[in-house]
Design a protein around this motif. Structure first.
Motif, PDB file in Angstrom:
ATOM      1  N   VAL A  87       0.840  -1.206   0.000  1.00 50.46           N
ATOM      2  CA  VAL A  87       0.000   0.000   0.000  1.00 50.46           C
ATOM      3  C   VAL A  87       0.872   1.253   0.000  1.00 50.46           C
ATOM      4  O   VAL A  87       0.605   2.223  -0.722  1.00 50.46           O
ATOM      5  CB  VAL A  87      -0.955  -0.015   1.208  1.00 50.46           C
ATOM      6  N   ALA A  88       1.941   1.247   0.793  1.00 48.21           N
ATOM      7  CA  ALA A  88       2.841   2.412   0.829  1.00 48.21           C
ATOM      8  C   ALA A  88       3.493   2.647  -0.534  1.00 48.21           C
ATOM      9  O   ALA A  88       3.644   3.797  -0.980  1.00 48.21           O
ATOM     10  CB  ALA A  88       3.902   2.202   1.901  1.00 48.21           C
ATOM     11  N   THR A  89       3.873   1.579  -1.218  1.00 41.79           N
ATOM     12  CA  THR A  89       4.479   1.713  -2.544  1.00 41.79           C
ATOM     13  C   THR A  89       3.493   2.320  -3.540  1.00 41.79           C
ATOM     14  O   THR A  89       3.846   3.206  -4.338  1.00 41.79           O
ATOM     15  CB  THR A  89       4.950   0.341  -3.048  1.00 41.79           C
ATOM     16  N   ILE A  90       2.258   1.862  -3.503  1.00 44.19           N
ATOM     17  CA  ILE A  90       1.252   2.378  -4.439  1.00 44.19           C
ATOM     18  C   ILE A  90       0.973   3.854  -4.174  1.00 44.19           C
ATOM     19  O   ILE A  90       0.915   4.674  -5.112  1.00 44.19           O
ATOM     20  CB  ILE A  90      -0.038   1.543  -4.332  1.00 44.19           C
ATOM     21  N   VAL A  91       0.809   4.204  -2.898  1.00 45.96           N
ATOM     22  CA  VAL A  91       0.507   5.603  -2.565  1.00 45.96           C
ATOM     23  C   VAL A  91       1.674   6.502  -2.951  1.00 45.96           C
ATOM     24  O   VAL A  91       1.494   7.592  -3.520  1.00 45.96           O
ATOM     25  CB  VAL A  91       0.163   5.715  -1.075  1.00 45.96           C
ATOM     26  N   THR A  92       2.904   6.075  -2.658  1.00 48.97           N
ATOM     27  CA  THR A  92       4.080   6.890  -2.989  1.00 48.97           C
ATOM     28  C   THR A  92       4.248   7.044  -4.496  1.00 48.97           C
ATOM     29  O   THR A  92       4.546   8.140  -5.002  1.00 48.97           O
ATOM     30  CB  THR A  92       5.337   6.257  -2.380  1.00 48.97           C
ATOM     31  N   SER A  93       4.049   5.954  -5.230  1.00 44.92           N
ATOM     32  CA  SER A  93       4.216   6.020  -6.685  1.00 44.92           C
ATOM     33  C   SER A  93       3.146   6.874  -7.349  1.00 44.92           C
ATOM     34  O   SER A  93       3.384   7.441  -8.435  1.00 44.92           O
ATOM     35  CB  SER A  93       4.177   4.605  -7.276  1.00 44.92           C
ATOM     36  N   SER A  94       1.985   6.983  -6.723  1.00 46.17           N
ATOM     37  CA  SER A  94       0.942   7.808  -7.325  1.00 46.17           C
ATOM     38  C   SER A  94       1.304   9.286  -7.316  1.00 46.17           C
ATOM     39  O   SER A  94       0.765  10.062  -8.116  1.00 46.17           O
ATOM     40  CB  SER A  94      -0.386   7.591  -6.587  1.00 46.17           C
ATOM     41  N   HIS A  95       2.218   9.684  -6.417  1.00 46.27           N
ATOM     42  CA  HIS A  95       2.652  11.087  -6.384  1.00 46.27           C
ATOM     43  C   HIS A  95       3.647  11.385  -7.502  1.00 46.27           C
ATOM     44  O   HIS A  95       3.791  12.559  -7.900  1.00 46.27           O
ATOM     45  CB  HIS A  95       3.265  11.401  -5.030  1.00 46.27           C
ATOM     46  N   GLN A  96       4.348  10.367  -8.010  1.00 47.86           N
ATOM     47  CA  GLN A  96       5.257  10.499  -9.157  1.00 47.86           C
ATOM     48  C   GLN A  96       4.937   9.367 -10.141  1.00 47.86           C
ATOM     49  O   GLN A  96       5.696   8.407 -10.272  1.00 47.86           O
ATOM     50  CB  GLN A  96       6.725  10.434  -8.720  1.00 47.86           C
ATOM     51  N   PRO A  97       3.817   9.464 -10.811  1.00 50.80           N
ATOM     52  CA  PRO A  97       3.374   8.338 -11.659  1.00 50.80           C
ATOM     53  C   PRO A  97       4.268   8.141 -12.867  1.00 50.80           C
ATOM     54  O   PRO A  97       4.845   9.100 -13.403  1.00 50.80           O
ATOM     55  CB  PRO A  97       1.958   8.750 -12.064  1.00 50.80           C
ATOM     56  N   VAL A  98       4.375   6.883 -13.291  1.00 52.17           N
ATOM     57  CA  VAL A  98       5.124   6.500 -14.492  1.00 52.17           C
ATOM     58  C   VAL A  98       4.174   5.697 -15.367  1.00 52.17           C
ATOM     59  O   VAL A  98       3.717   4.620 -14.977  1.00 52.17           O
ATOM     60  CB  VAL A  98       6.372   5.671 -14.148  1.00 52.17           C
ATOM     61  N   ARG A  99       3.896   6.216 -16.544  1.00 53.55           N
ATOM     62  CA  ARG A  99       2.998   5.526 -17.460  1.00 53.55           C
ATOM     63  C   ARG A  99       3.787   4.684 -18.464  1.00 53.55           C
ATOM     64  O   ARG A  99       4.909   5.031 -18.844  1.00 53.55           O
ATOM     65  CB  ARG A  99       2.118   6.524 -18.207  1.00 53.55           C
ATOM     66  N   LEU A 100       3.179   3.620 -18.905  1.00 59.39           N
ATOM     67  CA  LEU A 100       3.841   2.737 -19.861  1.00 59.39           C
ATOM     68  C   LEU A 100       4.083   3.453 -21.187  1.00 59.39           C
ATOM     69  O   LEU A 100       5.141   3.255 -21.825  1.00 59.39           O
ATOM     70  CB  LEU A 100       2.991   1.483 -20.071  1.00 59.39           C
ATOM     71  N   ASN A 101       3.147   4.247 -21.620  1.00 58.05           N
ATOM     72  CA  ASN A 101       3.323   4.966 -22.888  1.00 58.05           C
ATOM     73  C   ASN A 101       4.538   5.904 -22.833  1.00 58.05           C
ATOM     74  O   ASN A 101       5.259   6.056 -23.835  1.00 58.05           O
ATOM     75  CB  ASN A 101       2.063   5.763 -23.219  1.00 58.05           C
ATOM     76  N   ASP A 102       4.733   6.515 -21.655  1.00 53.81           N
ATOM     77  CA  ASP A 102       5.894   7.403 -21.523  1.00 53.81           C
ATOM     78  C   ASP A 102       7.192   6.607 -21.596  1.00 53.81           C
ATOM     79  O   ASP A 102       8.184   7.065 -22.188  1.00 53.81           O
ATOM     80  CB  ASP A 102       5.813   8.182 -20.209  1.00 53.81           C
ATOM     81  N   LEU A 103       7.227   5.444 -20.995  1.00 51.73           N
ATOM     82  CA  LEU A 103       8.426   4.601 -21.053  1.00 51.73           C
ATOM     83  C   LEU A 103       8.728   4.183 -22.491  1.00 51.73           C
ATOM     84  O   LEU A 103       9.893   4.171 -22.922  1.00 51.73           O
ATOM     85  CB  LEU A 103       8.254   3.364 -20.173  1.00 51.73           C
ATOM     86  N   ILE A 104       7.678   3.815 -23.229  1.00 55.94           N
ATOM     87  CA  ILE A 104       7.886   3.384 -24.616  1.00 55.94           C
ATOM     88  C   ILE A 104       8.410   4.541 -25.478  1.00 55.94           C
ATOM     89  O   ILE A 104       9.347   4.375 -26.270  1.00 55.94           O
ATOM     90  CB  ILE A 104       6.565   2.827 -25.186  1.00 55.94           C
ATOM     91  N   ALA A 105       7.803   5.705 -25.316  1.00 52.37           N
ATOM     92  CA  ALA A 105       8.229   6.857 -26.124  1.00 52.37           C
ATOM     93  C   ALA A 105       9.670   7.248 -25.810  1.00 52.37           C
ATOM     94  O   ALA A 105      10.477   7.529 -26.722  1.00 52.37           O
ATOM     95  CB  ALA A 105       7.286   8.027 -25.875  1.00 52.37           C
ATOM     96  N   GLU A 106      10.022   7.266 -24.548  1.00 51.27           N
ATOM     97  CA  GLU A 106      11.397   7.627 -24.171  1.00 51.27           C
ATOM     98  C   GLU A 106      12.380   6.555 -24.611  1.00 51.27           C
ATOM     99  O   GLU A 106      13.534   6.870 -24.975  1.00 51.27           O
ATOM    100  CB  GLU A 106      11.467   7.835 -22.657  1.00 51.27           C
ATOM    101  N   TYR A 107      11.965   5.286 -24.615  1.00 55.03           N
ATOM    102  CA  TYR A 107      12.858   4.203 -25.037  1.00 55.03           C
ATOM    103  C   TYR A 107      13.185   4.304 -26.522  1.00 55.03           C
ATOM    104  O   TYR A 107      14.294   3.977 -26.962  1.00 55.03           O
ATOM    105  CB  TYR A 107      12.224   2.853 -24.713  1.00 55.03           C
ATOM    106  N   ASP A 108      12.214   4.757 -27.293  1.00 54.13           N
ATOM    107  CA  ASP A 108      12.469   4.914 -28.724  1.00 54.13           C
ATOM    108  C   ASP A 108      13.541   5.981 -28.978  1.00 54.13           C
ATOM    109  O   ASP A 108      14.389   5.824 -29.878  1.00 54.13           O
ATOM    110  CB  ASP A 108      11.180   5.301 -29.448  1.00 54.13           C
ATOM    111  N   THR A 109      13.506   7.045 -28.210  1.00 55.14           N
ATOM    112  CA  THR A 109      14.519   8.107 -28.394  1.00 55.14           C
ATOM    113  C   THR A 109      15.892   7.680 -27.893  1.00 55.14           C
ATOM    114  O   THR A 109      16.913   8.220 -28.344  1.00 55.14           O
ATOM    115  CB  THR A 109      14.084   9.375 -27.645  1.00 55.14           C
ATOM    116  N   LEU A 110      15.918   6.710 -26.967  1.00 57.93           N
ATOM    117  CA  LEU A 110      17.192   6.246 -26.419  1.00 57.93           C
ATOM    118  C   LEU A 110      17.823   5.131 -27.248  1.00 57.93           C
ATOM    119  O   LEU A 110      18.900   4.631 -26.884  1.00 57.93           O
ATOM    120  CB  LEU A 110      16.998   5.751 -24.979  1.00 57.93           C
TER     121      LEU A 110
END
Length: 266
Positions: A141-164
């Protein structure tokens, strides 16, 4: 005998006969009258006594019970059957409450996953997560609540991976020109067993990109860490790790909701 004497004798005989006839007729009339006229017979005292009146005898009745009604005591078999019925009702009630609690917990877990995947704040779901899973799954529960304050979306990871891509396939600044030359040469021609995937940077990067597009961030990160330029993608690696950790926590609370491992009484 002379004529006068004969008339006198006949006269007395006739009279006697007539008297007897009248007496008999009167007696018969009196007898008939007394037999058919009871008041006259009772008046003369010759009526037969009236039979005593008959008393109706009713069948015996059961004695009426007075006071409190008597209740028969239940037998052992009846008591055992009643206890079994009560136990079945209690079990059915507990199962219904358990199903309702699991359904409620699943709704909370799915809503939390949807919020994390969309990259939005949990809002009221934070309190529901703590209420449902906080006692038995506090780290998740602590991990979920903490991560919601700095969310990481899968689409963002894919887009950034393409540029890398170019950075990941090349070596880092610590690599010598000879190392980079051999790497480039190995990417052109590579001999490997048929049952093993190619190990050159281009093949690894393509596999990582395919795994990431399929949502398998774990395998994508594992392939990325074997690429020569992984050290220059530390920011993307950190985000990927946060994404993986929060989704493992979401998997944990969803499994708990399915298996009934939520807070007691919830």
């Amino acid at each position: 005998m002379n004529a006068s004497t004969y008339r006198t004798g006949m006269s007395w005989s006739a009279r006697l006969l007539i008297g007897l006839v009248l007496i008999l007729a009167g007696a018969a009339a009196a007898t008939w009258g007394l037999a058919h006229y009871q008041p006259a017979a009772r008046f003369l005292g010759v009526a037969s006594p009236a039979p005593p009146p008959q008393r109706l005898i009713s069948p015996p009745q059961a004695p009426q019970q007075t006071g409190q009604p008597q209740i028969a005591e239940p037998t052992d078999a009846q008591i055992a059957e009643l206890e079994q019925r009560v136990a079945r009702v209690e079990n059915a009630t507990q199962r219904a409450e358990g199903f309702a609690g699991r359904a409620d917990a699943l709704v909370v877990a799915f809503a939390a996953r949807r919020a994390i995947d969309r990259g939005v704040a949990l809002g009221y779901l934070e309190n529901l997560l703590v209420d449902r899973f906080g006692a038995q799954h506090q780290p998740a529960v602590a991990t979920i609540v903490t991560s919601s304050h700095q969310p990481v979306r899968l689409n963002d990871l894919i887009a950034e991976y393409d540029t890398l891509g170019p950075v990941l396939r090349q070596g880092g600044p610590q690599d010598s020109w000879w190392t980079n030359f051999r790497r480039e040469l190995g990417s052109l021609v590579e001999i490997h067993p048929a049952d093993r995937p190619a190990a050159n940077p281009d093949a690894r990067y393509r596999r990582a990109a395919e795994r990431l597009a399929a949502g398998d961030a774990d395998q994508a990160l594992a392939e990325t860490m074997r690429l020569p330029g992984a050290s220059r993608a530390s920011d993307w690696v950190a985000k990927a790790r946060r994404y993986i950790i929060v989704h493992r926590a979401l998997d944990e609370i969803e499994s708990a909701a399915l298996l009934g491992g939520t807070n007691p009484g919830r």
